[in-house]
Scaffold this motif. Structure first.
Motif, PDB file in Angstrom:
ATOM      1  N   VAL A  88      -5.519  -2.247   7.723  1.00 57.76           N
ATOM      2  CA  VAL A  88      -5.797  -1.407   6.547  1.00 57.76           C
ATOM      3  C   VAL A  88      -5.961  -2.278   5.301  1.00 57.76           C
ATOM      4  CG1 VAL A  88      -4.886   0.391   5.025  1.00 57.76           C
ATOM      5  CG2 VAL A  88      -4.624   0.615   7.500  1.00 57.76           C
ATOM      6  N   VAL A  91      -5.138   6.690   5.891  1.00 57.76           N
ATOM      7  CA  VAL A  91      -5.911   5.456   5.940  1.00 57.76           C
ATOM      8  C   VAL A  91      -7.235   5.612   5.209  1.00 57.76           C
ATOM      9  CG1 VAL A  91      -7.172   3.896   7.477  1.00 57.76           C
ATOM     10  CG2 VAL A  91      -4.853   4.624   8.070  1.00 57.76           C
ATOM     11  N   THR A 106      -6.892   5.884   1.287  1.00 53.59           N
ATOM     12  CA  THR A 106      -6.582   4.662   0.535  1.00 53.59           C
ATOM     13  C   THR A 106      -7.754   3.690   0.518  1.00 53.59           C
ATOM     14  OG1 THR A 106      -4.837   3.017   0.151  1.00 53.59           O
ATOM     15  CG2 THR A 106      -5.550   3.305   2.424  1.00 53.59           C
ATOM     16  N   SER A 127       2.541   4.188   1.418  1.00 55.55           N
ATOM     17  CA  SER A 127       2.886   4.546   2.798  1.00 55.55           C
ATOM     18  C   SER A 127       2.530   5.985   3.137  1.00 55.55           C
ATOM     19  CB  SER A 127       4.373   4.332   3.046  1.00 55.55           C
ATOM     20  OG  SER A 127       4.705   2.969   2.925  1.00 55.55           O
ATOM     21  N   THR A 139       0.853  -1.188   0.000  1.00 51.48           N
ATOM     22  CA  THR A 139       0.000   0.000   0.000  1.00 51.48           C
ATOM     23  C   THR A 139       0.889   1.238   0.000  1.00 51.48           C
ATOM     24  OG1 THR A 139      -1.927   1.018   1.071  1.00 51.48           O
ATOM     25  CG2 THR A 139      -0.182   0.213   2.525  1.00 51.48           C
ATOM     26  N   LYS A 178      -1.134   8.720   8.375  1.00 47.72           N
ATOM     27  CA  LYS A 178      -0.466   8.151   7.213  1.00 47.72           C
ATOM     28  C   LYS A 178      -0.124   6.692   7.506  1.00 47.72           C
ATOM     29  CE  LYS A 178       1.567  12.454   5.520  1.00 47.72           C
ATOM     30  NZ  LYS A 178       2.827  13.178   5.198  1.00 47.72           N
ATOM     31  N   ILE A 179      -0.217   5.853   6.490  1.00 46.18           N
ATOM     32  CA  ILE A 179       0.002   4.426   6.681  1.00 46.18           C
ATOM     33  C   ILE A 179       1.415   4.147   7.198  1.00 46.18           C
ATOM     34  CG2 ILE A 179       0.105   2.205   5.483  1.00 46.18           C
ATOM     35  CD1 ILE A 179      -2.156   3.260   3.692  1.00 46.18           C
ATOM     36  N   LYS A 231      -1.321  -1.830   9.932  1.00 56.12           N
ATOM     37  CA  LYS A 231      -1.207  -1.892   8.468  1.00 56.12           C
ATOM     38  C   LYS A 231      -1.971  -3.098   7.925  1.00 56.12           C
ATOM     39  CE  LYS A 231       3.267   0.443   8.196  1.00 56.12           C
ATOM     40  NZ  LYS A 231       4.729   0.299   7.939  1.00 56.12           N
TER      41      LYS A 231
END
Length: 318
Positions: A143, A95, A98, A91, A89, A131-132, A140
Motif C-alpha cells: 500500500v 486501500v 487512501t 489504519s 498510513t 481496511k489497512i 501494508k
C-alpha cells in the motif's frame, strides 16, 4: 544530459550540533537506478528526507526536473514519490481510498483505470476495499508503494524498501522497479541488502558520517576497486612460504595445504601466470585452484570502515 535531480552543497546540522550531512553534491540522470549505500546513521535517510521536503536543509540547494526545491516547492515535490522505511498510513482507511487520496494531494485528476492497474500490479486489487488495519505487514508495504506511485512521479525514492519483507514481495518489488525504469522513472534506493544494489543499480553512491565519499558506475567500481583471491590447494603441505615466492606476498592456510594470493584485478594477466611458472620451477604442485572476485559488499565495507591506527593491513581487511 540534464540531470533530473541535482543536489549541490547540501548540509544538515541539528540543534544538538550533530552534523548529519556535510556538503553533499550529487547528480542523478533520468531513468537510472541509483543505489545509496551507507551504515546506520550515515545520513541516507536525512538526505532523502530533505529532498522529499520532510526535513529542512541547513545549507545547499536541490533541483528536481529543473524546479528549485525552495522557490518552486510544489512543482519539485510533485515529481517525487517516496516509500519510507516506516509504515505511516491511516489504519481505518480502505486501500483504494487512501491511494486515491494520495493522488489527489498532488492535484492529479481522478483516474480509476490507472489506480486499478497500479493495485493489480502490486497484487492489491483483491484487497482494495479492505481496511489497512486488516492487512499483513507485507500488504501494508505494498500500500505504501501504491501511495508513492499514485501521482505518477518521475523520481521514486525507496528507503530500505525490502527490510523485513517476505521473499515474494521482494521479488515483486524488483520486477516493479525494472518496469518503472523502462517507463523512464528514476529510482533512488537505500538498502542494507547490498546484493540487491549489485544486481539492480546502474550507479552506486557510498555515504559515511554525512559525507558522500564515492559515486561510481557499478561495473567500473567493481573493476577499479575490486580484488581477486586465488587459492591453490597444494599436493603436499608447506611449512612456510618459500623465499623464492616472496614477491607475491602469499599466505599459507589450512595447515599449509593452501596457498592464498590476493591481487588487484588488473594485475591478473601478469601476476598469476608468473606465480604458477615459478611454483612449477620450484616443484610445488597443486591439485586444485579457485578464484574469488571481491563483491560490492567487500568494497563497501572497505570504504566505510576506517582502519585503526597501528592495525596490521591483514586485520584492516578483515
Amino acid at each position: 544530459m540534464t540531470p533530473v535531480l541535482q543536489i549541490s552543497g547540501l548540509g544538515k546540522t541539528y540543534k544538538s550540533g550533530h552534523q548529519a550531512l556535510v556538503a553533499v553534491d550529487l547528480s542523478i540522470n533520468k531513468g537510472e537506478i541509483f543505489a545509496l549505500l551507507g551504515p546506520n546513521g550515515a545520513g541516507k535517510t536525512t538526505l532523502i528526507s530533505i529532498v522529499c521536503g520532510i526535513v529542512t536543509a541547513s545549507s545547499g540547494t536541490v533541483t528536481v526536473g529543473g524546479h528549485d526545491h525552495a522557490r518552486d516547492y510544489r512543482a519539485a515535490r510533485s515529481m517525487i514519490g517516496l516509500v519510507p522505511q516506516e509504515l505511516h498510513t491511516d489504519s481505518f482507511e480502505k486501500v483504494i481510498t487512501t491511494v486515491n487520496f494520495s493522488r489527489g494531494l498532488f492535484g492529479k485528476p481522478r483516474d480509476p483505470a490507472f489506480i486499478e492497474q497500479l493495485l493489480k500490479d502490486l497484487s492489491l486489487w483483491d484487497k482494495r476495499n479492505s481496511k489497512i488495519m486488516e492487512l499483513s505487514g507485507g500488504m501494508k508495504r505494498r500500500v505504501m508503494i501504491a501511495k508513492a506511485l499514485s501521482h505518477e512521479p518521475e523520481v521514486l525514492f525507496l528507503d530500505e524498501p525490502t527490510a523485513g519483507v517476505d521473499v515474494e514481495l521482494r521479488r515483486d518489488m524488483w520486477n516493479m522497479v525494472r518496469s518503472l525504469r523502462e517507463r523512464g522513472v528514476t529510482i533512488i534506493l537505500t538498502t542494507h541488502y547490498i546484493e540487491e544494489a549489485e544486481e539492480m543499480a546502474d550507479r552506486v553512491g557510498v555515504i559515511s558520517k554525512g559525507k558522500l565519499i564515492l559515486v561510481e558506475e557499478k561495473e567500473a567500481l567493481i573493476k577499479k576497486l575490486g580484488r581477486k583471491t586465488l587459492t591453490l590447494n597444494l599436493a603436499e603441505p608447506l611449512e612456510a612460504v618459500p623465499e623464492a615466492l616472496g614477491e607475491w606476498a602469499l599466505e599459507l592456510a589450512d595447515a599449509g595445504h593452501e596457498l592464498v594470493y590476493e591481487f588487484d584485478s588488473h594485475a591478473e594477466a601478469t601476476g598469476v601466470p608468473s606465480l604458477l611458472r615459478r611454483m612449477s620451477d620450484l616443484g610445488i604442485a597443486f591439485k586444485d585452484l579457485r578464484t574469488r572476485q571481491s563483491s560490492l559488499e567487500d568494497i563497501f565495507v572497505g570504504l566505510v570502515h576506517e582502519p585503526k591506527a597501528g592495525q596490521p593491513a591483514s586485520e584492516q581487511r578483515a
